[in-house]
Design a protein around this motif. Structure first.
Motif, PDB file in Angstrom:
ATOM      1  N   VAL A 161       0.914  -1.129   0.227  1.00  0.00           N
ATOM      2  CA  VAL A 161       0.195   0.087   0.001  1.00  0.00           C
ATOM      3  C   VAL A 161       0.855   1.258   0.010  1.00  0.00           C
ATOM      4  O   VAL A 161       0.742   2.358  -0.913  1.00  0.00           O
ATOM      5  N   SER A 162       2.000   1.320   0.891  1.00  0.00           N
ATOM      6  CA  SER A 162       2.475   2.539   0.863  1.00  0.00           C
ATOM      7  C   SER A 162       3.503   2.734  -0.410  1.00  0.00           C
ATOM      8  O   SER A 162       3.354   3.738  -0.866  1.00  0.00           O
ATOM      9  N   ILE A 241       1.752  -4.191  12.217  1.00  0.00           N
ATOM     10  CA  ILE A 241       2.720  -3.410  12.418  1.00  0.00           C
ATOM     11  C   ILE A 241       3.969  -3.750  11.587  1.00  0.00           C
ATOM     12  O   ILE A 241       4.546  -2.846  10.883  1.00  0.00           O
ATOM     13  N   ARG A 242       4.240  -5.181  11.346  1.00  0.00           N
ATOM     14  CA  ARG A 242       5.078  -5.416  10.406  1.00  0.00           C
ATOM     15  C   ARG A 242       4.757  -5.388   9.005  1.00  0.00           C
ATOM     16  O   ARG A 242       5.986  -4.839   8.454  1.00  0.00           O
ATOM     17  N   ALA A 243       3.785  -5.319   8.564  1.00  0.00           N
ATOM     18  CA  ALA A 243       3.239  -5.332   7.276  1.00  0.00           C
ATOM     19  C   ALA A 243       3.301  -3.582   6.827  1.00  0.00           C
ATOM     20  O   ALA A 243       3.969  -3.112   5.828  1.00  0.00           O
ATOM     21  N   SER A 244       3.185  -2.529   7.833  1.00  0.00           N
ATOM     22  CA  SER A 244       3.154  -1.243   7.774  1.00  0.00           C
ATOM     23  C   SER A 244       4.506  -0.844   7.484  1.00  0.00           C
ATOM     24  O   SER A 244       4.942   0.060   6.610  1.00  0.00           O
ATOM     25  N   LEU A 245       5.437  -1.377   8.622  1.00  0.00           N
ATOM     26  CA  LEU A 245       6.932  -1.059   8.425  1.00  0.00           C
ATOM     27  C   LEU A 245       7.339  -1.539   7.161  1.00  0.00           C
ATOM     28  O   LEU A 245       8.659  -0.862   6.633  1.00  0.00           O
ATOM     29  N   THR A 246       7.215  -2.840   6.811  1.00  0.00           N
ATOM     30  CA  THR A 246       7.724  -3.261   5.717  1.00  0.00           C
ATOM     31  C   THR A 246       7.452  -2.607   4.295  1.00  0.00           C
ATOM     32  O   THR A 246       8.413  -2.324   3.481  1.00  0.00           O
ATOM     33  N   GLY A 247       6.154  -2.207   4.244  1.00  0.00           N
ATOM     34  CA  GLY A 247       5.666  -1.289   3.377  1.00  0.00           C
ATOM     35  C   GLY A 247       6.550   0.023   3.083  1.00  0.00           C
ATOM     36  O   GLY A 247       7.033   0.477   2.228  1.00  0.00           O
ATOM     37  N   TRP A 248       6.675   0.603   4.350  1.00  0.00           N
ATOM     38  CA  TRP A 248       7.617   1.862   4.445  1.00  0.00           C
ATOM     39  C   TRP A 248       8.957   1.646   4.068  1.00  0.00           C
ATOM     40  O   TRP A 248       9.688   2.681   3.421  1.00  0.00           O
ATOM     41  N   PHE A 251       9.021   1.491   0.315  1.00  0.00           N
ATOM     42  CA  PHE A 251       9.138   2.770  -0.452  1.00  0.00           C
ATOM     43  C   PHE A 251      10.292   3.544  -0.082  1.00  0.00           C
ATOM     44  O   PHE A 251      10.548   4.351  -1.288  1.00  0.00           O
ATOM     45  N   ASN A 252      10.997   3.214   0.896  1.00  0.00           N
ATOM     46  CA  ASN A 252      12.152   4.009   0.929  1.00  0.00           C
ATOM     47  C   ASN A 252      13.513   3.198   0.410  1.00  0.00           C
ATOM     48  O   ASN A 252      14.583   3.682   0.585  1.00  0.00           O
TER      49      ASN A 252
END
Length: 290
Positions: A161-162, A241-248, A251-252
């Protein structure tokens, strides 16, 4: 099944390109078509001589039929939605080595995740005093994981998503304001998953009813699955939390930071399976926890 990974790779590659242009509906439809194709193929092949002569071929044919269906839909979507928009200019900054450095940590982490459950099953079965207890422990794991994984497993889809929607500002390297909206969306998904997880895991009779009436496992085995399903109810928080941080990190372009998690996960899993029994947790309890 030697050619199966090739079709999987083609599907994942073109699915990623479609997600880049926000064609997530098409990617989801392809995944759904994969499942439907497998069900139809199995239903048809049950009435053919193949079932009697080579029954092991049924899941193989179904798997190939499903992945070919998914691959065909994604390829068609790629040529319709992505290919016309692709830039004809070559990017000098991109190289194969950079792609490998970007993808390798993600592949390694996924590999560790895939082998962790077989390792858990193996160790628990080996450490069980008798064959009957080993079979029961593995049966509890096999029955608990799909139902426990169902309410939170889809949260892994938050990873792209990110990268798909978050853009860097043209004036700086800081993420665009869309990141806040993505965070709200992820929080809402977590809320839905948590509600479903706790309904399945903590409301008396729900998990046992599903396992007995839907999955059709024995009642005494379903009762042994209650404790692990209650523990599974909390997994939605860590997975989101893991999915959000992995996406971030994707992205970077900082996927190298994901690699250590694979080693830590594997070491923690194996260590706990050997340490917990020495702390007073029996094999049966360990099977419930994991």
């Amino acid at each position: 099944m030697c050619a199966y990974p090739l079709f999987e790779a083609v599907s994942w590659y073109h699915g990623g390109l479609l997600l880049q242009v926000h064609a997530s509906v098409l990617v989801g439809a392809a995944a759904l078509a994969d499942i439907i194709a497998q069900i139809i193929l199995i239903a048809v092949l049950l009435y053919t001589p193949l079932l009697c002569h080579t029954p092991i071929a049924l899941p193989v044919v179904a798997a190939y039929g499903g992945v070919l269906t998914r691959c065909s839909i994604l390829l068609a979507g790629f040529h319709r939605k992505v290919y016309p928009k692709m830039s004809k200019e070559l990017t000098a900054k991109l190289s194969v080595w950079k792609i490998v450095l970007f993808v390798a940590p993600l592949m390694f982490t996924l590999f560790i995740q895939r082998i962790s459950r077989p390792i858990i099953n193996l160790i628990i079965a080996r450490k069980s005093p008798t064959k009957d207890e080993a079979a029961q422990a593995v049966a509890v794991l096999t029955a608990s994981y799909p139902l426990g994984h169902l309410p939170y497993g889809w949260l892994n889809s938050l990873k792209p998503v990110s990268p798909a929607f978050q853009k860097k500002s043209s004036h700086s390297n800081k993420p665009h304001i869309a990141g806040k909206k993505i965070a709200v969306f992820c929080a809402c998904c977590l809320g839905v998953s948590a509600v479903v997880s706790f309904v399945v895991g903590w409301i008396p009779g729900v998990s046992v009813g599903i396992l007995v009436n839907v999955v059709a496992i024995p009642h005494h085995l379903a009762l042994l699955c209650v404790t692990p399903l209650r523990i599974f109810a909390f997994f939605c928080f860590t997975v989101s939390i893991r999915a959000s941080l992995t996406g971030w990190l994707i992205f970077n372009h900082q996927t190298k930071l994901v690699a250590p998690s694979g080693f830590i996960r594997l070491a923690a899993t194996i260590s706990s399976l050997f340490i917990l029994p020495k702390l007073g947790f029996g094999t049966a309890l360990n099977s419930r926890v994991y």
